[in-house]
Design an enzyme around this catalytic site. Structure first.
Site, PDB file in Angstrom:
ATOM      1  N   ASN A   1      37.133  -4.185 -17.546  1.00  0.00           N
ATOM      2  CA  ASN A   1      37.178  -5.407 -16.742  1.00  0.00           C
ATOM      3  C   ASN A   1      36.950  -5.097 -15.262  1.00  0.00           C
TER       4      ASN A   1
ATOM      5  N   HIS B   1      48.117  -7.923 -24.735  1.00  0.00           N
ATOM      6  CA  HIS B   1      46.713  -7.738 -24.300  1.00  0.00           C
ATOM      7  C   HIS B   1      46.015  -6.602 -25.056  1.00  0.00           C
TER       8      HIS B   1
ATOM      9  N   ASP C   1      31.265 -32.183 -33.412  1.00  0.00           N
ATOM     10  CA  ASP C   1      32.110 -31.623 -32.350  1.00  0.00           C
ATOM     11  C   ASP C   1      33.139 -32.661 -31.927  1.00  0.00           C
TER      12      ASP C   1
ATOM     13  N   LYS D   1      41.843 -16.792 -36.420  1.00  0.00           N
ATOM     14  CA  LYS D   1      40.464 -16.459 -36.833  1.00  0.00           C
ATOM     15  C   LYS D   1      40.493 -15.500 -38.025  1.00  0.00           C
TER      16      LYS D   1
ATOM     17  N   ASP E   1      35.383 -10.174 -33.224  1.00  0.00           N
ATOM     18  CA  ASP E   1      35.850  -8.796 -33.453  1.00  0.00           C
ATOM     19  C   ASP E   1      37.353  -8.665 -33.241  1.00  0.00           C
ATOM     20  N   GLU E   2      37.978  -9.691 -32.637  1.00  0.00           N
ATOM     21  CA  GLU E   2      39.416  -9.595 -32.359  1.00  0.00           C
ATOM     22  C   GLU E   2      40.262  -9.565 -33.625  1.00  0.00           C
TER      23      GLU E   2
ATOM     24  N   TYR F   1      45.476 -16.737 -31.418  1.00  0.00           N
ATOM     25  CA  TYR F   1      44.045 -17.031 -31.610  1.00  0.00           C
ATOM     26  C   TYR F   1      43.429 -16.085 -32.639  1.00  0.00           C
TER      27      TYR F   1
ATOM     28  N   THR G   1      42.878 -26.368 -35.967  1.00  0.00           N
ATOM     29  CA  THR G   1      41.407 -26.349 -35.978  1.00  0.00           C
ATOM     30  C   THR G   1      40.873 -25.116 -36.707  1.00  0.00           C
TER      31      THR G   1
ATOM     32  N   THR H   1      36.376 -31.424 -27.228  1.00  0.00           N
ATOM     33  CA  THR H   1      37.614 -31.046 -26.545  1.00  0.00           C
ATOM     34  C   THR H   1      37.278 -30.684 -25.103  1.00  0.00           C
TER      35      THR H   1
ATOM     36  N   PHE I   1      36.880 -15.001 -18.700  1.00  0.00           N
ATOM     37  CA  PHE I   1      36.891 -13.940 -17.683  1.00  0.00           C
ATOM     38  C   PHE I   1      35.677 -13.949 -16.752  1.00  0.00           C
ATOM     39  N   ILE I   2      34.471 -13.836 -17.315  1.00  0.00           N
ATOM     40  CA  ILE I   2      33.295 -13.689 -16.435  1.00  0.00           C
ATOM     41  C   ILE I   2      33.043 -14.953 -15.605  1.00  0.00           C
TER      42      ILE I   2
HETATM   43  P1  NAD Z   1      34.218 -22.918 -26.996  1.00  0.00           P
HETATM   44  O1  NAD Z   1      35.689 -23.093 -26.807  1.00  0.00           O
HETATM   45  O2  NAD Z   1      33.341 -22.820 -25.812  1.00  0.00           O
HETATM   46  O3  NAD Z   1      33.639 -24.118 -27.890  1.00  0.00           O
HETATM   47  C1  NAD Z   1      34.303 -24.565 -29.027  1.00  0.00           C
HETATM   48  C2  NAD Z   1      33.695 -25.912 -29.426  1.00  0.00           C
HETATM   49  O4  NAD Z   1      34.374 -26.359 -30.621  1.00  0.00           O
HETATM   50  C3  NAD Z   1      33.877 -27.007 -28.373  1.00  0.00           C
HETATM   51  O5  NAD Z   1      32.678 -27.736 -28.218  1.00  0.00           O
HETATM   52  C4  NAD Z   1      34.979 -27.886 -28.961  1.00  0.00           C
HETATM   53  O6  NAD Z   1      34.886 -29.249 -28.569  1.00  0.00           O
HETATM   54  C5  NAD Z   1      34.736 -27.724 -30.449  1.00  0.00           C
HETATM   55  N1  NAD Z   1      35.950 -27.989 -31.236  1.00  0.00           N
HETATM   56  C6  NAD Z   1      37.199 -27.507 -31.017  1.00  0.00           C
HETATM   57  N2  NAD Z   1      38.058 -28.014 -31.923  1.00  0.00           N
HETATM   58  C7  NAD Z   1      37.320 -28.808 -32.753  1.00  0.00           C
HETATM   59  C8  NAD Z   1      37.632 -29.577 -33.901  1.00  0.00           C
HETATM   60  N3  NAD Z   1      38.893 -29.651 -34.379  1.00  0.00           N
HETATM   61  N4  NAD Z   1      36.638 -30.245 -34.511  1.00  0.00           N
HETATM   62  C9  NAD Z   1      35.358 -30.193 -34.034  1.00  0.00           C
HETATM   63  N5  NAD Z   1      35.013 -29.497 -32.940  1.00  0.00           N
HETATM   64  C10 NAD Z   1      35.983 -28.804 -32.315  1.00  0.00           C
HETATM   65  O7  NAD Z   1      34.081 -21.636 -27.939  1.00  0.00           O
HETATM   66  P2  NAD Z   1      32.941 -20.518 -27.972  1.00  0.00           P
HETATM   67  O8  NAD Z   1      33.295 -19.451 -27.023  1.00  0.00           O
HETATM   68  O9  NAD Z   1      31.625 -21.178 -27.902  1.00  0.00           O
HETATM   69  O10 NAD Z   1      33.178 -19.936 -29.455  1.00  0.00           O
HETATM   70  C11 NAD Z   1      32.499 -20.498 -30.572  1.00  0.00           C
HETATM   71  C12 NAD Z   1      32.867 -19.709 -31.818  1.00  0.00           C
HETATM   72  O11 NAD Z   1      32.487 -18.351 -31.651  1.00  0.00           O
HETATM   73  C13 NAD Z   1      34.358 -19.696 -32.134  1.00  0.00           C
HETATM   74  O12 NAD Z   1      34.526 -19.790 -33.527  1.00  0.00           O
HETATM   75  C14 NAD Z   1      34.839 -18.347 -31.625  1.00  0.00           C
HETATM   76  O13 NAD Z   1      35.950 -17.880 -32.351  1.00  0.00           O
HETATM   77  C15 NAD Z   1      33.612 -17.505 -31.897  1.00  0.00           C
HETATM   78  N6  NAD Z   1      33.441 -16.324 -31.029  1.00  0.00           N
HETATM   79  C16 NAD Z   1      33.487 -16.461 -29.673  1.00  0.00           C
HETATM   80  C17 NAD Z   1      33.254 -15.348 -28.866  1.00  0.00           C
HETATM   81  C18 NAD Z   1      33.257 -15.449 -27.350  1.00  0.00           C
HETATM   82  O14 NAD Z   1      33.106 -14.439 -26.676  1.00  0.00           O
HETATM   83  N7  NAD Z   1      33.390 -16.628 -26.759  1.00  0.00           N
HETATM   84  C19 NAD Z   1      33.024 -14.105 -29.453  1.00  0.00           C
HETATM   85  C20 NAD Z   1      33.004 -14.003 -30.851  1.00  0.00           C
HETATM   86  C21 NAD Z   1      33.203 -15.130 -31.624  1.00  0.00           C
HETATM   87  O1  TDX Z   2      41.320 -14.094 -15.344  1.00  0.00           O
HETATM   88  C1  TDX Z   2      41.215 -13.229 -16.221  1.00  0.00           C
HETATM   89  N1  TDX Z   2      41.438 -11.928 -15.888  1.00  0.00           N
HETATM   90  C2  TDX Z   2      41.345 -10.914 -16.780  1.00  0.00           C
HETATM   91  O2  TDX Z   2      41.551  -9.742 -16.430  1.00  0.00           O
HETATM   92  C3  TDX Z   2      40.847 -13.548 -17.577  1.00  0.00           C
HETATM   93  C4  TDX Z   2      40.597 -14.979 -17.973  1.00  0.00           C
HETATM   94  C5  TDX Z   2      40.736 -12.514 -18.460  1.00  0.00           C
HETATM   95  N2  TDX Z   2      40.977 -11.230 -18.091  1.00  0.00           N
HETATM   96  C6  TDX Z   2      40.775 -10.146 -19.068  1.00  0.00           C
HETATM   97  C7  TDX Z   2      41.374 -10.332 -20.439  1.00  0.00           C
HETATM   98  C8  TDX Z   2      40.405  -9.576 -21.314  1.00  0.00           C
HETATM   99  O3  TDX Z   2      40.704  -8.181 -21.271  1.00  0.00           O
HETATM  100  O4  TDX Z   2      39.356 -10.106 -19.288  1.00  0.00           O
HETATM  101  C9  TDX Z   2      39.057  -9.799 -20.651  1.00  0.00           C
HETATM  102  C10 TDX Z   2      38.249 -10.931 -21.264  1.00  0.00           C
HETATM  103  O5  TDX Z   2      39.093 -12.073 -21.322  1.00  0.00           O
HETATM  104  P1  TDX Z   2      38.610 -13.458 -22.010  1.00  0.00           P
HETATM  105  O6  TDX Z   2      37.387 -13.948 -21.347  1.00  0.00           O
HETATM  106  O7  TDX Z   2      39.790 -14.356 -22.073  1.00  0.00           O
HETATM  107  O8  TDX Z   2      38.141 -12.950 -23.455  1.00  0.00           O
HETATM  108  P2  TDX Z   2      38.905 -12.263 -24.696  1.00  0.00           P
HETATM  109  O9  TDX Z   2      40.361 -12.524 -24.649  1.00  0.00           O
HETATM  110  O10 TDX Z   2      38.433 -10.842 -24.762  1.00  0.00           O
HETATM  111  O11 TDX Z   2      38.281 -13.119 -25.916  1.00  0.00           O
HETATM  112  C11 TDX Z   2      36.891 -13.503 -25.893  1.00  0.00           C
HETATM  113  O12 TDX Z   2      36.128 -12.663 -26.752  1.00  0.00           O
HETATM  114  C12 TDX Z   2      36.370 -12.761 -28.126  1.00  0.00           C
HETATM  115  C13 TDX Z   2      36.724 -14.957 -26.328  1.00  0.00           C
HETATM  116  O13 TDX Z   2      37.490 -15.800 -25.473  1.00  0.00           O
HETATM  117  C14 TDX Z   2      37.138 -15.133 -27.764  1.00  0.00           C
HETATM  118  O14 TDX Z   2      36.871 -16.476 -28.186  1.00  0.00           O
HETATM  119  C15 TDX Z   2      36.321 -14.190 -28.617  1.00  0.00           C
HETATM  120  O15 TDX Z   2      36.755 -14.258 -29.944  1.00  0.00           O
END
Ligand code: NAD
Ligand code: TDX
Length: 332
Positions: A247, A274, A33, A152, A122-123, A148, A97, A36, A188-189
């Site tokens: 939301n 969006h 990791d 992906k 799923d995005e 983003y 990245t 970041t 968001f959450i």
């Molecule tokens: P996050 O942003 O919380 O964590 C990402 C981690 O990757 C961090 O620890 C960061 O330091 C590390 N990182 C970033 N750039 C790096 C680099 N160049 N080298 C090494 N480490 C690096 O993300 P998350 O929400 O935990 O998502 C993790 C994975 O799951 C991602 O691939 C994301 O696309 C995928 N994903 C996320 C969601 C979601 O809802 N958050 C949903 C579906 C898929």
């Molecule tokens: O302050 C906010 N208000 C708001 O209405 C924020 C931060 C978000 N939103 C909305 C945007 C989206 O419709 O809420 C929804 C969720 O937003 P995010 O948490 O930014 O998630 P999203 O953009 O859906 O993407 C997330 O799910 C898929 C993760 O961040 C991604 O990493 C993952 O791939």
């Protein structure tokens, strides 16, 4: 698979997976990791030091990645820049990245023959209309909207090409929106929980009717482990737990939990491009690998997550003000 390399294992979902893998396998885990802004070493505290180690480094560093990959039996690739809003402000770290990092890992597993699991979203499929009866399946065409999701999508295509052209032993999962402990307050959450906890109003983009398909991060972890252990090489599995909510429904549930007026919401500037709705059909994962989510009651999972943020204010309080200042500067 005695030796797992988990990229991004100090992030929200990756750290949860590290805990899950240690509890459900005999494996030793190396976390790679870059630490970041999104990472949190606290999320890995208390794990057995004889089974977990952290290498601070970049997945796009091919020399480092070649060496580390060759020392492991499998790679689970979570590392990514993950926030859509940040990708609209500056796409460059997302390209580096998410694309170059995945490329470096694929070249390393090509050389070493190590098993690879790619964690995606799923995005990549774009969005659905609110009244569309369809959900995303493994056959839905790619149609990403943001920098983003495009990065992906590109990384998924690299994995598929490396499987077909070079015989890399890889699988892919595309999961819906995760919630749970250790998620950064930019998302968001956690943003809305911590806003309401501080006495502020939740900040909702646009009309708030956008729908996300929520899954607890623990269920995402169990799905990834099932695919790693039993998935078919070259296959993609969609991961979701039938958690579709607008939301507005989510912020109203948070306000209710705090005993606040459900309409005490601030509508702010909408996100560019969006996506309207995401929805996952996860039948393949369930029928082929026997996977099932544990957190089927979203309201109970959300309530537990709210309580977790209230109990861990020392973890998020330090970054909350700066995160809100960044949003405020954009009218969000
Ligand atoms: P996050 O942003 O919380 O964590 C990402 C981690 O990757 C961090 O620890 C960061 O330091 C590390 N990182 C970033 N750039 C790096 C680099 N160049 N080298 C090494 N480490 C690096 O993300 P998350 O929400 O935990 O998502 C993790 C994975 O799951 C991602 O691939 C994301 O696309 C995928 N994903 C996320 C969601 C979601 O809802 N958050 C949903 C579906 C898929
Ligand atoms: O302050 C906010 N208000 C708001 O209405 C924020 C931060 C978000 N939103 C909305 C945007 C989206 O419709 O809420 C929804 C969720 O937003 P995010 O948490 O930014 O998630 P999203 O953009 O859906 O993407 C997330 O799910 C898929 C993760 O961040 C991604 O990493 C993952 O791939």
């Amino acid at each position: 698979m005695d030796r797992l390399l988990v990229t991004g294992g100090a992030g929200f979902i990756g750290s949860n997976f590290v805990h899950h893998a240690l509890a459900h396998t005999e494996a030793n885990v190396t976390v790679l990791d870059k630490l970041t802004y999104a990472a949190s070493e606290a999320s890995l505290e208390g794990l057995p030091s004889d089974r977990v180690s952290l290498v601070v480094g970049d997945v796009a560093d091919d020399t480092l990645v070649d060496r580390l990959v060759a020392e492991h039996d499998a790679v689970v690739h979570f590392a990514a820049e993950s926030h859509n809003d940040n990708s609209l402000d500056d796409p460059s770290p997302f390209i580096r990245t998410n694309l170059l990092g995945t490329f470096a890992l694929l070249e390393a597993v090509r050389k070493s023959g190590v098993r690879f699991h790619h964690v995606s979203t799923d995005e990549v499929y774009g969005d659905l209309d609110l009244d569309d009866p369809k959900r995303f399946t493994e056959d839905t065409p790619y149609n990403p909207s943001s920098p983003y999701s495009a990065s992906k999508a590109g990384s998924d295509h690299l994995v598929r090409a490396w499987v077909r052209s070079f015989g890399v032993q890889a699988t892919i999962s595309n999961c819906s929106n995760n919630y749970g402990p250790w998620q950064h307050v930019e998302k968001f959450i956690p943003r809305q929980i911590t806003n309401v906890a501080r006495g502020d109003r939740p900040k909702v983009y646009g009309d708030g009717m956008n729908v996300r398909d929520w899954i607890h991060t623990e269920d995402h972890s169990s799905a990834v482990l099932a695919i790693l252990q039993r998935g078919t090489i070259g296959e993609t599995y969609l991961v979701g737990a039938d958690g579709e909510r607008s939301n507005l429904e989510v912020v109203r549930a948070i306000l209710r939990h705090f005993g606040r007026n459900e309409d005490d919401i601030e509508f702010v500037r909408d996100r560019a491009g969006h996506d309207r709705r995401y929805a996952i059909e996860s039948g393949k994962l369930r029928s082929e690998l026997g996977w099932q989510p544990r957190y089927e009651d979203f309201d109970a999972g959300l309530a537990a997550t709210i309580e977790w943020y209230l109990a861990h204010e020392d973890w998020w309080a330090g970054v909350k003000a700066a995160t809100e200042a960044t949003y405020a500067a954009k009218g969000q």
